[in-house]
Structures are given as structure tokens and as C-alpha cells.
Scaffold this motif. Structure first.
Motif, short mmCIF file in Angstrom:
data_model
loop_
_atom_site.label_atom_id
_atom_site.label_comp_id
_atom_site.label_asym_id
_atom_site.label_seq_id
_atom_site.Cartn_x
_atom_site.Cartn_y
_atom_site.Cartn_z
N GLN A 1 0.73 -1.27 0.06
CA GLN A 1 0.04 0.12 0.32
C GLN A 1 1.34 1.24 -0.11
O GLN A 1 1.57 1.04 0.66
CB GLN A 1 -0.63 -0.39 0.99
N MET A 2 0.80 2.21 -0.69
CA MET A 2 1.54 3.84 -0.59
C MET A 2 1.14 4.28 0.66
O MET A 2 0.69 3.83 1.53
CB MET A 2 0.31 4.86 -1.69
N GLY A 3 2.39 4.71 0.74
CA GLY A 3 3.29 5.27 2.35
C GLY A 3 3.68 4.20 3.14
O GLY A 3 4.25 4.76 3.73
N GLN A 4 3.43 2.66 2.89
CA GLN A 4 4.19 2.15 3.60
C GLN A 4 6.00 1.72 3.16
O GLN A 4 6.41 1.90 2.47
CB GLN A 4 3.50 0.50 3.42
N GLU A 5 6.15 0.98 4.19
CA GLU A 5 7.74 0.69 3.74
C GLU A 5 7.86 -0.66 3.52
O GLU A 5 7.15 -1.62 3.28
CB GLU A 5 8.44 0.87 5.49
N VAL A 6 8.78 -0.92 2.09
CA VAL A 6 9.10 -1.76 1.61
C VAL A 6 10.78 -2.13 1.92
O VAL A 6 11.44 -1.13 1.65
CB VAL A 6 8.06 -1.86 0.58
N ILE A 7 11.39 -3.34 2.36
CA ILE A 7 12.51 -4.28 2.09
C ILE A 7 12.52 -4.84 1.14
O ILE A 7 12.27 -6.09 0.59
CB ILE A 7 13.01 -4.59 3.22
N LEU A 8 13.54 -4.36 -0.21
CA LEU A 8 14.26 -5.29 -1.32
C LEU A 8 15.23 -5.99 -0.40
O LEU A 8 16.15 -5.54 0.08
CB LEU A 8 14.08 -4.61 -2.79
N ARG A 9 15.50 -7.18 -1.37
CA ARG A 9 16.31 -8.86 -0.37
C ARG A 9 17.16 -8.98 -1.92
O ARG A 9 16.96 -9.57 -3.19
CB ARG A 9 15.75 -9.13 0.59
N CYS A 10 18.82 -8.75 -1.57
CA CYS A 10 19.37 -9.41 -2.84
C CYS A 10 20.49 -10.22 -2.31
O CYS A 10 21.33 -9.94 -0.57
CB CYS A 10 19.60 -8.25 -3.13
N VAL A 11 20.92 -11.19 -2.66
CA VAL A 11 22.12 -12.45 -2.24
C VAL A 11 23.12 -11.47 -3.39
O VAL A 11 23.13 -12.37 -4.10
CB VAL A 11 22.38 -13.19 -1.21
N PRO A 12 24.40 -11.07 -3.64
CA PRO A 12 24.81 -11.20 -4.47
C PRO A 12 26.49 -11.81 -4.67
O PRO A 12 25.72 -12.84 -3.81
CB PRO A 12 26.12 -9.69 -3.97
N ILE A 13 26.68 -12.24 -5.92
CA ILE A 13 27.58 -13.17 -5.88
C ILE A 13 29.13 -13.28 -4.80
O ILE A 13 29.29 -12.13 -4.70
CB ILE A 13 28.46 -13.15 -7.29
N SER A 14 28.67 -14.16 -4.54
CA SER A 14 30.05 -14.54 -2.85
C SER A 14 31.03 -13.82 -2.76
O SER A 14 31.28 -12.84 -2.03
CB SER A 14 30.21 -15.47 -2.44
N ASN A 15 31.64 -13.47 -3.91
CA ASN A 15 33.77 -13.42 -4.29
C ASN A 15 33.01 -11.46 -4.52
O ASN A 15 34.02 -11.09 -4.94
CB ASN A 15 34.01 -13.79 -4.78
N HIS A 16 32.31 -11.34 -5.04
CA HIS A 16 31.69 -10.56 -5.14
C HIS A 16 32.07 -9.14 -3.87
O HIS A 16 31.72 -9.09 -3.08
CB HIS A 16 30.67 -9.74 -5.91
N LEU A 17 32.04 -7.93 -4.20
CA LEU A 17 32.79 -6.78 -3.48
C LEU A 17 32.30 -5.17 -4.16
O LEU A 17 31.76 -4.52 -3.23
CB LEU A 17 34.09 -6.08 -3.48
N TYR A 18 31.57 -5.37 -5.09
CA TYR A 18 30.97 -4.03 -5.96
C TYR A 18 28.97 -4.39 -5.69
O TYR A 18 28.88 -5.79 -6.61
CB TYR A 18 31.10 -2.94 -6.79
N PHE A 19 28.54 -3.30 -5.07
CA PHE A 19 26.70 -3.79 -5.64
C PHE A 19 25.99 -2.63 -5.39
O PHE A 19 26.62 -1.62 -5.92
CB PHE A 19 26.41 -4.51 -3.71
N TYR A 20 25.11 -2.78 -6.66
CA TYR A 20 24.40 -1.72 -7.05
C TYR A 20 22.13 -2.45 -7.05
O TYR A 20 22.32 -3.55 -7.38
CB TYR A 20 24.61 -1.93 -8.47
N TRP A 21 21.47 -1.08 -6.85
CA TRP A 21 21.00 -1.17 -7.13
C TRP A 21 20.36 -0.32 -8.34
O TRP A 21 20.37 0.38 -8.99
CB TRP A 21 19.32 -1.08 -6.19
N TYR A 22 19.09 -0.80 -9.56
CA TYR A 22 19.02 -0.11 -10.73
C TYR A 22 16.96 -0.69 -10.36
O TYR A 22 16.69 -1.09 -9.93
CB TYR A 22 19.13 -1.03 -11.96
N ARG A 23 16.72 0.10 -11.00
CA ARG A 23 15.10 -0.06 -11.02
C ARG A 23 14.59 0.32 -13.08
O ARG A 23 15.26 1.12 -13.79
CB ARG A 23 14.24 1.43 -10.26
N GLN A 24 13.75 -0.24 -13.25
CA GLN A 24 13.03 -0.71 -14.43
C GLN A 24 12.02 -0.21 -14.88
O GLN A 24 11.08 -1.57 -14.41
CB GLN A 24 13.19 -1.69 -15.90
#
Lengths: 115, 113
Positions: A14-37
């Protein structure tokens, strides 16, 4: 082949609510990004994260957005008070290093629908 | 400003060759990536160019001309599974950048029998 995993695959909020999106990157990776489409539009950069801090963020990534690496494996995107225009597919990506030729590997995305 | 242009849609025949063009104007340049994206799925890395010339990888090749701000992705021996959107993305170069990508809107390729 190792891959970036994202949960949930679809989130309805619902509009106004908080949301948390979760990600598990590849284990030996050091740089992380979020994009939207947004549906029918181009992939847009939100934020990059390295060494437990934000490296860069776009104009889209305002005070309503935050990222966190709460432990050694998860990388989360929080939207504090969602708006209708936040409805989009959100992709997490990671790369092994920050060198210019390092490709970013994308997760399957979380489709966020704001009602 | 940052701008990346690609054709919106293309159609080609199975077994044929297709070239997808991309032109860019960005504040800097640290390489150009091509990604494939099937509908509803994640972008998948295809190729990277930072120097002028042609990079070949199996059925896919990518070309770059930095002076012209131009790249193309060449797909040979097209297969039905190549039907997807192809995204051109540039890694700009400016202070503090840690590798974010600027994407074009993508070219939707339809391969027909």
C-alpha cells in the motif's frame, strides 16, 4: 554458475508503507548496485555500494531510499514511504571488482507494485 | 547530459544476421556494455568494448568507435531464442563514479521462422 538472487520476486504494498527488497550478491563480489526499470522504460541506476558505504547515487535515490549490508551476504534496499511512482522492477547487481571492464551481474529482479 | 539511442524494435529471420546500433553522448566514457534481456527477466551480460574495434564472441560481435560515439552488436546465425531486448549501456567517467551504468531504452528483436 553463481548468480545474484533477489527476494521476493513480487511485492505488493500500500502507498505510504515501507518496503524492503532483499538481494544476495555473488559471494566473491565486492561492488553492489541497485537499478530500477519502470514498465516499458529503460533501466535506471539508483545506487552503488562498496566497502560498506554508498559510492554513488542518482537523483532518484532520495531520502526515502536507503541501502544496507546487514551481514556478510545480504544487500537490501529500503523505501521508507512508498509512492505510486515507485512501482517498477528493481534489479540488484554485483561485480567482482570496480575495474572498468568488470561486468555487472544482475538478479532476476523484484517487481514492486504500489497500490 | 547523458543520452544513449537505440532503435526501438527490429525484426529478422532465423538463420540471418542482424546489426543493432547504439549511439551515445555521455559526460565521459569508460566502456560500453551490451546486455540481453528476455521479457520479465534480468539483463544478461553479452560483451564489453573500451577500445575501438571489433570484439567477437561466438555468434555475437560488438564494435566500438569512440570518436563517433557509436557501437553495434552483430548477431549471426539467428535463433528463435535470440528474440529479446538488447540493451546498450555506457559506463561514464566522472568524479566518484564506482561503475554505474547508463542504459539505453533497449532494442526489442523479434526473430521469425
Amino acid at each position: 554458475e553463481p548468480e545474484v538472487t533477489q527476494t521476493p520476486s513480487h511485492q505488493v504494498t500500500q502507498m505510504g508503507q515501507e518496503v524492503i527488497l532483499r538481494c544476495v550478491p555473488i559471494s566473491n563480489h565486492l561492488y553492489f548496485y541497485w537499478y530500477r526499470q519502470i514498465l516499458g522504460q529503460k533501466v535506471e541506476f539508483l545506487v552503488s555500494f562498496y566497502n560498506n558505504e554508498i559510492s554513488e547515487k542518482s537523483e532518484i535515490f532520495d531520502d526515502q531510499f536507503s541501502v544496507e549490508r546487514p551481514d556478510g551476504s545480504n544487500f537490501t534496499l529500503k523505501i521508507r514511504s512508498t509512492k505510486l511512482e515507485d512501482s517498477a522492477m528493481y534489479f540488484c547487481a554485483s561485480s567482482v571488482g570496480g575495474a572498468f571492464n568488470q561486468p555487472q551481474h544482475f538478479g532476476d529482479g523484484t517487481r514492486l507494485s504500489i497500490l | 547530459g547523458q543520452n544513449i539511442d537505440q532503435p526501438t524494435e527490429m525484426t529478422a529471420t532465423e538463420g540471418a544476421i542482424v546489426q543493432i546500433n547504439c549511439t551515445y553522448q555521455t559526460s565521459g566514457f569508460n566502456g560500453l556494455f551490451w546486455y540481453q534481456q528476455h521479457a520479465g527477466e534480468a539483463p544478461t551480460f553479452l560483451s564489453y568494448n573500451v577500445l575501438d574495434g571489433l570484439e567477437e564472441k561466438g555468434r555475437f560481435s560488438s564494435f566500438l568507435s569512440r570518436s563517433k560515439g557509436y557501437s553495434y552488436l552483430l548477431l549471426k546465425e539467428l535463433q528463435m531464442k535470440d528474440s529479446a531486448s538488447y540493451l546498450c549501456a555506457v559506463r561514464p567517467s566522472y568524479g566518484g563514479s564506482q561503475g554505474n551504468l547508463i542504459f539505453g531504452k533497449g532494442t526489442k528483436l523479434s526473430v521469425k521462422p
